[in-house]
Write an enzyme that holds these catalytic residues in place. Structure first.
Site, PDB file in Angstrom:
ATOM      1  N   SER A  44       0.791  -1.226   0.000  1.00  0.00           N
ATOM      2  CA  SER A  44       0.000   0.000   0.000  1.00  0.00           C
ATOM      3  C   SER A  44       0.830   1.287   0.000  1.00  0.00           C
ATOM      4  O   SER A  44       0.756   2.080   0.921  1.00  0.00           O
ATOM      5  CB  SER A  44      -0.920  -0.014   1.225  1.00  0.00           C
ATOM      6  OG  SER A  44      -1.952   0.913   1.067  1.00  0.00           O
ATOM      7  N   CYS A  54       2.101   6.485  -7.649  1.00  0.00           N
ATOM      8  CA  CYS A  54       1.937   7.685  -8.473  1.00  0.00           C
ATOM      9  C   CYS A  54       2.716   8.875  -7.912  1.00  0.00           C
ATOM     10  O   CYS A  54       3.004   9.820  -8.627  1.00  0.00           O
ATOM     11  CB  CYS A  54       0.456   8.033  -8.606  1.00  0.00           C
ATOM     12  SG  CYS A  54      -0.516   6.606  -9.116  1.00  0.00           S
TER      13      CYS A  54
HETATM   14  C1  LIG Z   1       6.244   6.111 -11.070  1.00  0.00           C
HETATM   15  C2  LIG Z   1       4.794   5.801 -11.323  1.00  0.00           C
HETATM   16  C3  LIG Z   1       3.893   6.838 -11.435  1.00  0.00           C
HETATM   17  C4  LIG Z   1       2.557   6.569 -11.698  1.00  0.00           C
HETATM   18  N1  LIG Z   1       1.688   7.616 -11.790  1.00  0.00           N
HETATM   19  C5  LIG Z   1       0.383   7.369 -12.003  1.00  0.00           C
HETATM   20  C6  LIG Z   1      -0.557   8.433 -12.039  1.00  0.00           C
HETATM   21  O1  LIG Z   1      -0.200   9.601 -11.876  1.00  0.00           O
HETATM   22  N2  LIG Z   1      -1.863   8.126 -12.268  1.00  0.00           N
HETATM   23  C7  LIG Z   1      -2.285   6.837 -12.436  1.00  0.00           C
HETATM   24  O2  LIG Z   1      -3.480   6.611 -12.626  1.00  0.00           O
HETATM   25  N3  LIG Z   1      -1.415   5.806 -12.397  1.00  0.00           N
HETATM   26  C8  LIG Z   1      -0.102   6.039 -12.183  1.00  0.00           C
HETATM   27  N4  LIG Z   1       0.780   4.992 -12.123  1.00  0.00           N
HETATM   28  C9  LIG Z   1       0.278   3.623 -12.398  1.00  0.00           C
HETATM   29  C10 LIG Z   1      -0.332   2.977 -11.165  1.00  0.00           C
HETATM   30  O3  LIG Z   1       0.551   3.060 -10.102  1.00  0.00           O
HETATM   31  C11 LIG Z   1      -0.658   1.528 -11.501  1.00  0.00           C
HETATM   32  O4  LIG Z   1      -1.586   1.508 -12.550  1.00  0.00           O
HETATM   33  C12 LIG Z   1      -1.254   0.779 -10.319  1.00  0.00           C
HETATM   34  O5  LIG Z   1      -0.387   0.794  -9.227  1.00  0.00           O
HETATM   35  C13 LIG Z   1      -1.538  -0.676 -10.721  1.00  0.00           C
HETATM   36  O6  LIG Z   1      -1.931  -1.426  -9.615  1.00  0.00           O
HETATM   37  P1  LIG Z   1      -1.585  -2.973  -9.537  1.00  0.00           P
HETATM   38  O7  LIG Z   1      -2.134  -3.463  -8.253  1.00  0.00           O
HETATM   39  O8  LIG Z   1      -1.992  -3.633 -10.792  1.00  0.00           O
HETATM   40  O9  LIG Z   1       0.012  -3.038  -9.526  1.00  0.00           O
HETATM   41  P2  LIG Z   1       1.027  -2.468  -8.459  1.00  0.00           P
HETATM   42  O10 LIG Z   1       0.471  -1.304  -7.752  1.00  0.00           O
HETATM   43  O11 LIG Z   1       2.322  -2.295  -9.173  1.00  0.00           O
HETATM   44  O12 LIG Z   1       1.175  -3.646  -7.409  1.00  0.00           O
HETATM   45  C14 LIG Z   1       1.624  -4.921  -7.762  1.00  0.00           C
HETATM   46  C15 LIG Z   1       2.427  -5.527  -6.621  1.00  0.00           C
HETATM   47  O13 LIG Z   1       2.465  -6.919  -6.796  1.00  0.00           O
HETATM   48  C16 LIG Z   1       3.693  -7.406  -6.329  1.00  0.00           C
HETATM   49  N5  LIG Z   1       3.933  -8.725  -6.915  1.00  0.00           N
HETATM   50  C17 LIG Z   1       4.135  -9.022  -8.218  1.00  0.00           C
HETATM   51  N6  LIG Z   1       4.306 -10.354  -8.374  1.00  0.00           N
HETATM   52  C18 LIG Z   1       4.202 -10.912  -7.147  1.00  0.00           C
HETATM   53  C19 LIG Z   1       4.305 -12.232  -6.676  1.00  0.00           C
HETATM   54  N7  LIG Z   1       4.528 -13.258  -7.494  1.00  0.00           N
HETATM   55  N8  LIG Z   1       4.157 -12.451  -5.356  1.00  0.00           N
HETATM   56  C20 LIG Z   1       3.919 -11.418  -4.508  1.00  0.00           C
HETATM   57  N9  LIG Z   1       3.830 -10.153  -4.900  1.00  0.00           N
HETATM   58  C21 LIG Z   1       3.964  -9.884  -6.215  1.00  0.00           C
HETATM   59  C22 LIG Z   1       4.675  -6.349  -6.797  1.00  0.00           C
HETATM   60  O14 LIG Z   1       5.858  -6.403  -6.023  1.00  0.00           O
HETATM   61  C23 LIG Z   1       3.890  -5.070  -6.611  1.00  0.00           C
HETATM   62  O15 LIG Z   1       4.212  -4.439  -5.413  1.00  0.00           O
HETATM   63  C24 LIG Z   1       2.118   5.228 -11.847  1.00  0.00           C
HETATM   64  C25 LIG Z   1       3.038   4.181 -11.720  1.00  0.00           C
HETATM   65  C26 LIG Z   1       4.362   4.457 -11.459  1.00  0.00           C
HETATM   66  C27 LIG Z   1       5.347   3.320 -11.310  1.00  0.00           C
END
Ligand SMILES: Cc1cc2nc3c(=O)[nH]c(=O)nc-3n(C[C@H](O)[C@H](O)[C@H](O)COP(=O)(O)OP(=O)(O)OC[C@H]3O[C@@H](n4cnc5c(N)ncnc54)[C@H](O)[C@@H]3O)c2cc1C
Length: 564
Positions: free
Chosen positions: A40, A44
């Site tokens: 958590s 962004c």
């Molecule tokens: C620098 C940056 C800036 C951004 N800015 C914006 C913005 O301004 N506006 C916006 O809308 N979006 C933004 N984003 C995109 C947004 O953060 C993502 O779309 C969002 O976090 C996706 O959520 P998620 O749960 O799919 O992945 P994530 O939030 O990336 O979470 C996935 C997690 O799963 C974990 N994981 C992966 N594989 C495994 C495994 N096998 N076992 C255990 N854990 C695992 C990873 O370590 C990671 O922590 C940004 C992203 C970044 C990197």
């Protein structure tokens, strides 16, 4: 018996699913597995640590495993990497990086939210310790520490997408010499070429080196070499050339992968296995405007999908509209935002469309800090269905895009946007807001009441010696004119009609295309049949031309730029 819900990934999609399951079911056993040290956190906000806007990296962490347990009775296990899914047995195998032990856990429902990995191309020198990617808090701390400890001054950011631009901007705000290198002709692909030139200029104005149409070839100790052979000084390199959905586990488990490379899910975020859900950057999503599958790595959709997946586990149905892809970004002094699809995408998809580009004050002109807002609206022809919009300005560009995003979500048309009743105070907008104004212009275009040419056509008109009529007042043209244009101020137009040719097209402009529209219809009313309004007009054309003039050493088509 209570449900056992296991979640893979502890950030945007994962943590949101876990929290929603808890709100729906106090008895459920919920375990969230995260391979990294943090759950958590605000992905962004990561780039803002580089400038000190977010001073301490701990501030990026919104909740830790102890708080998850105390507040939500959710077990968040960090350093726990899920290494395989046995879908027939409904179990997962987890490797605990701290104890180096492997355990097997059973589930009733499994949720995959592993996100997307930064793409790292196989290039010479890419493995060196001064090459970074930015995905999580560990990454941003490493980059920040390196830059500080090694006193790095020259940094190359590779990739002009949202993450690349934000990282580059924040490093520049920290006083670094930043080169932003983009393979495509422009940064920020959701913006059309005409709009993005405003942002290109802003990057140059703020002292950044922007290199477009060139890609990374290799990384050396103190330089990067580009595909053109050009060398750029760089004591640190940040790779931000895009992300790839993390489908490793899903593929190994035999879950269906969609046509775009993301995990395939149905309208309830159920994968090809009925007990496994997937959300976030790892999945592919249905695009409401394009009417096809796509990928969308954005936090808002990830969180909404998470809630919908949890709801489905408990029999709560959610309407699935599909995504439209709305995003916003700060680029130094500008706010820039987009929604839906841009004109290039619409044309590539073969959707018959047109667009309008309107420049209007973001609040009443005599109010402090009233600034021009540049708004482009793309619409389907002949239906007028709004397909997308892009706004750039020093004021609330994002507010205007959110209005249009709402309209697009409900399948709205130009006519709906024209009539949309929005709040108004001189401090915040104008009585007829710029979004209404754009719709009025679009409805006139759609009805064939006048013809327009776009800022991208100005150069060829000037170079071919077309008859360009500048209807600004004499005082204004002293500060720059299109070469070869004829100045007849709007206030004198009706007395000087005989100076204007009737046997050739007349292209009319003013500063922002409002007075030129009035001139266009006045000329039409006086019997001129080949009159076209130059959308964007002098301000829009100057902004559109500037970046390429400077970087390509092109001969300007105006006597002097005027950006006011
Ligand atoms: C620098 C940056 C800036 C951004 N800015 C914006 C913005 O301004 N506006 C916006 O809308 N979006 C933004 N984003 C995109 C947004 O953060 C993502 O779309 C969002 O976090 C996706 O959520 P998620 O749960 O799919 O992945 P994530 O939030 O990336 O979470 C996935 C997690 O799963 C974990 N994981 C992966 N594989 C495994 C495994 N096998 N076992 C255990 N854990 C695992 C990873 O370590 C990671 O922590 C940004 C992203 C970044 C990197």
């Amino acid at each position: 018996m209570s449900k056992r819900v296991l979640v893979i990934g502890g950030v945007a999609g994962g943590a949101s699913t876990a929290a929603r399951v808890r709100r729906l079911d106090e008895q459920a056993e919920i375990i969230m597995f995260e391979k990294g040290p943090h759950v958590s956190f605000s992905n962004c906000s990561l780039p803002y640590h580089l400038s000190g806007i977010v001073e301490k990296s701990e501030k990026l962490l919104m909740m830790d495993p102890v708080q998850f347990k105390k507040k939500y009775n959710i077990e968040a296990r960090v350093f726990h990497e899920v290494v395989s899914i046995q879908k027939e047995e409904k179990t997962i195998t987890v490797y605990d990086h701290a104890t180096k032990q492997t355990i097997v856990e059973a589930y009733d429902h499994l949720v995959l939210s592993p996100g997307a990995n930064p793409i790292v191309p196989k290039l010479e020198g890419i493995e060196q310790p001064h090459v970074f990617t930015v995905r999580n808090v560990v990454d941003i701390e490493r980059l920040q520490q390196y830059v500080t400890q090694e006193n790095v001054q020259n940094i190359a950011v590779i990739g002009g997408g949202f993450i690349g631009v934000e990282v580059a901007e924040n490093l520049r705000l920290a006083g670094k010499n930043v080169s932003l290198i983009e393979f495509a002709p422009q940064i920020l692909a959701p913006f059309d070429d005409d709009m993005v030139q405003i942002l290109h200029k802003e990057l140059l104005d703020k002292g950044m080196q922007l290199i477009t149409n060139d890609g990374l070839a290799s990384v050396e100790q103190q330089t990067v070499t580009l595909q053109s052979g050009k060398r750029v000084r760089a004591d640190a390199v940040v790779l931000a050339i895009g992300v790839r959905p993390d489908t490793t586990l899903a593929e190994k488990a035999g879950l269906k992968i969609g046509e775009t490379g993301g995990i395939a899910v149905n309208q309830n975020y159920v994968t090809s296995d009925p007990n496994i859900y997937a959300v976030g950057d790892a999945i592919e999503v249905y695009h409401q405007v394009m009417r096809r599958y796509t990928r969308l790595a954005l936090a808002g959709p990830a969180q909404k999908q998470a809630r919908a997946a949890a709801d489905h586990m408990y029999g709560i149905t959610n309407r699935h509209r599909g995504v439209i892809g709305s995003s916003s970004i700060q680029v130094f002094d500008y706010a820039a935002a987009t929604t839906g699809i841009n004109e290039k995408v619409a044309r590539d998809l073969g959707i018959p469309c047109d667009s309008v580009y309107v420049i209007a004050p973001d609040k009443v002109g005599l109010m402090p800090n009233s600034q021009p807002l540049h708004l482009k609206v793309v619409f389907e022809v002949p239906t007028g269905r709004v397909l997308g919009a892009q706004a750039i300005g020093k004021g609330n560009a994002d507010k205007r895009i959110d209005v249009i995003a709402t309209l697009i979500s409900f399948g709205g048309t130009i006519e709906d946007l024209k009539d949309l009743e929005l709040s108004y105070s001189p401090m915040y907008s104008t009585a007829k807001d710029v979004v209404n104004m754009a719709a009025l212009v679009a409805s006139n275009v759609l009805a064939g009441r006048f013809e327009q040419v776009h800022v991208s056509e100005a150069r060829s008109l000037v170079e071919s010696g077309a008859y360009i009529l500048d209807v600004r007042e004499a005082g204004e043209v002293k500060n720059g004119m299109l070469k070869g244009a004829i100045n007849i101020p709007l206030s004198e137009l009706r007395e000087r009609l005989d100076e204007i040719p009737k046997d050739e097209p007349v292209y009319v402009h003013c500063r922002s295309a409002q007075r030129s529209y009035n001139a266009t219809v006045a000329l039409q009313g006086a019997g001129f049949t080949r009159v076209k309004n130059m959308s964007g007009s002098y301000l829009g054309i100057c902004l559109y031309e500037y970046y390429r003039d400077v970087t390509e050493q092109r001969e300007p088509i105006m006597t002097k730029y005027n950006f006011k």
